[in-house]
Design a protein around this motif. Sequence first.
Motif, PDB file in Angstrom:
ATOM      1  N   GLY A 116      -8.283   3.624  -8.610  1.00 53.46           N
ATOM      2  CA  GLY A 116      -7.631   2.865  -7.551  1.00 53.46           C
ATOM      3  C   GLY A 116      -6.163   2.589  -7.766  1.00 53.46           C
ATOM      4  O   GLY A 116      -5.541   1.898  -6.953  1.00 53.46           O
ATOM      5  N   GLY A 117      -5.591   3.114  -8.844  1.00 55.79           N
ATOM      6  CA  GLY A 117      -4.167   2.970  -9.070  1.00 55.79           C
ATOM      7  C   GLY A 117      -3.379   3.948  -8.212  1.00 55.79           C
ATOM      8  O   GLY A 117      -3.941   4.739  -7.444  1.00 55.79           O
ATOM      9  N   HIS A 118      -2.069   3.916  -8.347  1.00 56.96           N
ATOM     10  CA  HIS A 118      -1.197   4.750  -7.537  1.00 56.96           C
ATOM     11  C   HIS A 118      -0.280   5.567  -8.436  1.00 56.96           C
ATOM     12  O   HIS A 118       0.218   5.068  -9.447  1.00 56.96           O
ATOM     13  CB  HIS A 118      -0.339   3.888  -6.606  1.00 56.96           C
ATOM     14  CG  HIS A 118      -1.140   3.083  -5.623  1.00 56.96           C
ATOM     15  ND1 HIS A 118      -1.376   3.491  -4.336  1.00 56.96           N
ATOM     16  CD2 HIS A 118      -1.782   1.892  -5.766  1.00 56.96           C
ATOM     17  CE1 HIS A 118      -2.107   2.591  -3.711  1.00 56.96           C
ATOM     18  NE2 HIS A 118      -2.376   1.606  -4.557  1.00 56.96           N
ATOM     19  N   VAL A 119      -0.065   6.797  -8.045  1.00 54.36           N
ATOM     20  CA  VAL A 119       0.897   7.654  -8.717  1.00 54.36           C
ATOM     21  C   VAL A 119       2.069   7.871  -7.776  1.00 54.36           C
ATOM     22  O   VAL A 119       1.890   8.348  -6.654  1.00 54.36           O
ATOM     23  CB  VAL A 119       0.276   9.004  -9.133  1.00 54.36           C
ATOM     24  CG1 VAL A 119       1.356   9.934  -9.679  1.00 54.36           C
ATOM     25  CG2 VAL A 119      -0.820   8.794 -10.167  1.00 54.36           C
ATOM     26  N   VAL A 120       3.256   7.486  -8.220  1.00 57.98           N
ATOM     27  CA  VAL A 120       4.469   7.651  -7.431  1.00 57.98           C
ATOM     28  C   VAL A 120       5.337   8.704  -8.100  1.00 57.98           C
ATOM     29  O   VAL A 120       5.710   8.563  -9.259  1.00 57.98           O
ATOM     30  CB  VAL A 120       5.239   6.322  -7.303  1.00 57.98           C
ATOM     31  CG1 VAL A 120       6.566   6.539  -6.572  1.00 57.98           C
ATOM     32  CG2 VAL A 120       4.391   5.285  -6.563  1.00 57.98           C
ATOM     33  N   ASP A 121       5.615   9.757  -7.352  1.00 56.11           N
ATOM     34  CA  ASP A 121       6.412  10.875  -7.853  1.00 56.11           C
ATOM     35  C   ASP A 121       7.854  10.669  -7.399  1.00 56.11           C
ATOM     36  O   ASP A 121       8.149  10.688  -6.208  1.00 56.11           O
ATOM     37  CB  ASP A 121       5.855  12.189  -7.300  1.00 56.11           C
ATOM     38  CG  ASP A 121       6.398  13.417  -7.997  1.00 56.11           C
ATOM     39  OD1 ASP A 121       7.611  13.453  -8.278  1.00 56.11           O
ATOM     40  OD2 ASP A 121       5.612  14.359  -8.248  1.00 56.11           O
ATOM     41  N   VAL A 122       8.744  10.432  -8.354  1.00 57.28           N
ATOM     42  CA  VAL A 122      10.134  10.089  -8.023  1.00 57.28           C
ATOM     43  C   VAL A 122      11.068  11.298  -8.103  1.00 57.28           C
ATOM     44  O   VAL A 122      12.283  11.163  -7.952  1.00 57.28           O
ATOM     45  CB  VAL A 122      10.660   8.954  -8.925  1.00 57.28           C
ATOM     46  CG1 VAL A 122       9.738   7.765  -8.895  1.00 57.28           C
ATOM     47  CG2 VAL A 122      10.888   9.427 -10.364  1.00 57.28           C
ATOM     48  N   ARG A 123      10.529  12.484  -8.295  1.00 56.22           N
ATOM     49  CA  ARG A 123      11.365  13.683  -8.374  1.00 56.22           C
ATOM     50  C   ARG A 123      11.953  14.026  -7.002  1.00 56.22           C
ATOM     51  O   ARG A 123      11.462  13.562  -5.968  1.00 56.22           O
ATOM     52  CB  ARG A 123      10.539  14.857  -8.891  1.00 56.22           C
ATOM     53  CG  ARG A 123       9.992  14.677 -10.300  1.00 56.22           C
ATOM     54  CD  ARG A 123       9.084  15.851 -10.680  1.00 56.22           C
ATOM     55  NE  ARG A 123       7.933  15.927  -9.786  1.00 56.22           N
ATOM     56  CZ  ARG A 123       7.289  17.056  -9.467  1.00 56.22           C
ATOM     57  NH1 ARG A 123       7.708  18.216  -9.961  1.00 56.22           N
ATOM     58  NH2 ARG A 123       6.242  17.029  -8.661  1.00 56.22           N
ATOM     59  N   PRO A 124      13.003  14.833  -6.964  1.00 57.35           N
ATOM     60  CA  PRO A 124      13.547  15.257  -5.671  1.00 57.35           C
ATOM     61  C   PRO A 124      12.487  15.914  -4.800  1.00 57.35           C
ATOM     62  O   PRO A 124      11.508  16.480  -5.304  1.00 57.35           O
ATOM     63  CB  PRO A 124      14.640  16.258  -6.070  1.00 57.35           C
ATOM     64  CG  PRO A 124      15.048  15.849  -7.444  1.00 57.35           C
ATOM     65  CD  PRO A 124      13.786  15.353  -8.103  1.00 57.35           C
ATOM     66  N   ALA A 125      12.703  15.854  -3.493  1.00 57.27           N
ATOM     67  CA  ALA A 125      11.700  16.338  -2.541  1.00 57.27           C
ATOM     68  C   ALA A 125      11.301  17.782  -2.805  1.00 57.27           C
ATOM     69  O   ALA A 125      10.103  18.132  -2.720  1.00 57.27           O
ATOM     70  CB  ALA A 125      12.228  16.180  -1.117  1.00 57.27           C
ATOM     71  N   ALA A 126      12.253  18.644  -3.102  1.00 52.56           N
ATOM     72  CA  ALA A 126      11.938  20.052  -3.324  1.00 52.56           C
ATOM     73  C   ALA A 126      11.049  20.243  -4.547  1.00 52.56           C
ATOM     74  O   ALA A 126      10.160  21.112  -4.556  1.00 52.56           O
ATOM     75  CB  ALA A 126      13.227  20.861  -3.478  1.00 52.56           C
ATOM     76  N   ARG A 127      11.267  19.439  -5.577  1.00 54.16           N
ATOM     77  CA  ARG A 127      10.442  19.532  -6.785  1.00 54.16           C
ATOM     78  C   ARG A 127       9.017  19.064  -6.492  1.00 54.16           C
ATOM     79  O   ARG A 127       8.048  19.662  -6.970  1.00 54.16           O
ATOM     80  CB  ARG A 127      11.058  18.676  -7.893  1.00 54.16           C
ATOM     81  CG  ARG A 127      12.445  19.129  -8.321  1.00 54.16           C
ATOM     82  CD  ARG A 127      12.383  20.182  -9.394  1.00 54.16           C
ATOM     83  NE  ARG A 127      11.877  19.628 -10.652  1.00 54.16           N
ATOM     84  CZ  ARG A 127      11.371  20.370 -11.640  1.00 54.16           C
ATOM     85  NH1 ARG A 127      11.279  21.685 -11.488  1.00 54.16           N
ATOM     86  NH2 ARG A 127      10.957  19.807 -12.760  1.00 54.16           N
TER      87      ARG A 127
END
Length: 456
Positions: A269-280
């Motif tokens: 139930g946790g969240h993964v937030v991907d902070v890389r640039p959109a293309a990556r």
Amino acid sequence: MGFADDYLIPLVDEGLGNSAYLVDLGDGRALAVDASRDLRTLHASATRRGLRVAFAADTHLHADFLSGAVQLGHDHGAAVLASAAGRRAFEHRGLVDGDEVDLGGLTLRALATPGHTDEHLSFLLLDGDRPLGAFTGGSLIVNSAARTDLLGAERTEELARAQYRSLRRLTRLPDETAVWPTHGAGSFCSAPPGTERTTTIGAEKRANPLLAAPDEDAFVARLIASLGSYPAYFDRLAELNRRGPAVLTAVPLLPALEAEQVRALLADGGHVVDVRPAARYAAVHIPGSLSIPLRDQFATWLGWLLPGDARIAFVTDEDQDLPEVVWQAYKIGYERLAGRLSGGMAAWQEAGLPTSATAFVTPDQAPAAPYVDVRQAAEYAAGHVPGALHLELGALAAHAAEVPHGAVVACGHGERAMTAASVLERAGHSGLTVLNGGPGDYAAAQGRHLTEGDAR
């Protein structure tokens, strides 16, 4: 050179669209006004000038960031100055209209200016009897006034009328009086156009369209008509600021997590937030992760799209600024940060765990498919692709079922659109295409013209 040039240091948060102020009082002490919990820039400015922050003043119970006043009390021994009507639950000097604080040569006078919030104060900085400037918070701002709907729709008009009276009071100050607002361009508390962040009473009397309203009813109508949506986290921060944010005794860090730990957090139930640039992100990402590229607006979208108690793991590139991730989260109250994926997506892939990809195309490569515009309503009204389905990013999760299969998802450049695609993919959508560009680029590639007006 005037007072502001020599002694006033504006500290601008471009992402949230706010300004804090550090005032050099000339004797090794300083006044901080509306400082956020992310005190890195303020501390650096104070250190460069050899200043100790002796006073920390807050104009109102902020809804868009956690106040740094309590932390300044801990770090510098600052006396916290704030409205008595705010009923803050920590040590502070409660001020009412007309109260004055001796800063040692200068005086700070509290002016009750309700409207943005009930307990709002402006602070007039005086040299003897001469006004130098007013810290107006969310009252009078450049070419506008801050929103009055944060306490609920049923009170919006009442507070707009209070805002009218507060602005009229401020405009009775001498025309040369500087106006130092907190909210400015880019803030969802106000979001006026333009790049200027400070002004004068005289300039606002000449140019502020709200002050040009012929009467109170016209002012109220204009102000309310300008109100758009605002991030979900605004509804909880004022109370957190009333209680007082927790004092941080060490710099918060992001522990390294193994791929299996991140997988387990997501499954629990946790969240993964991907902070890389959109293309990556588009090229390869963790299924179910949320794309929020690390940029000035990162905190806004984190606070709009995730619950306040979210447990979060981050996916980053090796060269990204990890302290920036942490401080943007902490300044809006997100503290359950589990860590970051050690080794990034390469480590996830090496562990043999599932991955996803999202098409990210230029306008000339976009397929013939329904076009979904996730920009704010004002942006959409200013020019959009004919026939576009308009769903603001902040409301998208609640309307995911309305998005056609295989849609082209677009914003102004591509970052918000990639975030939107990740929201839709979490809701079960597949086959989406994200536009690397804006509506003008897309229309030109299609040989079409943008149209103006609100969504129907």
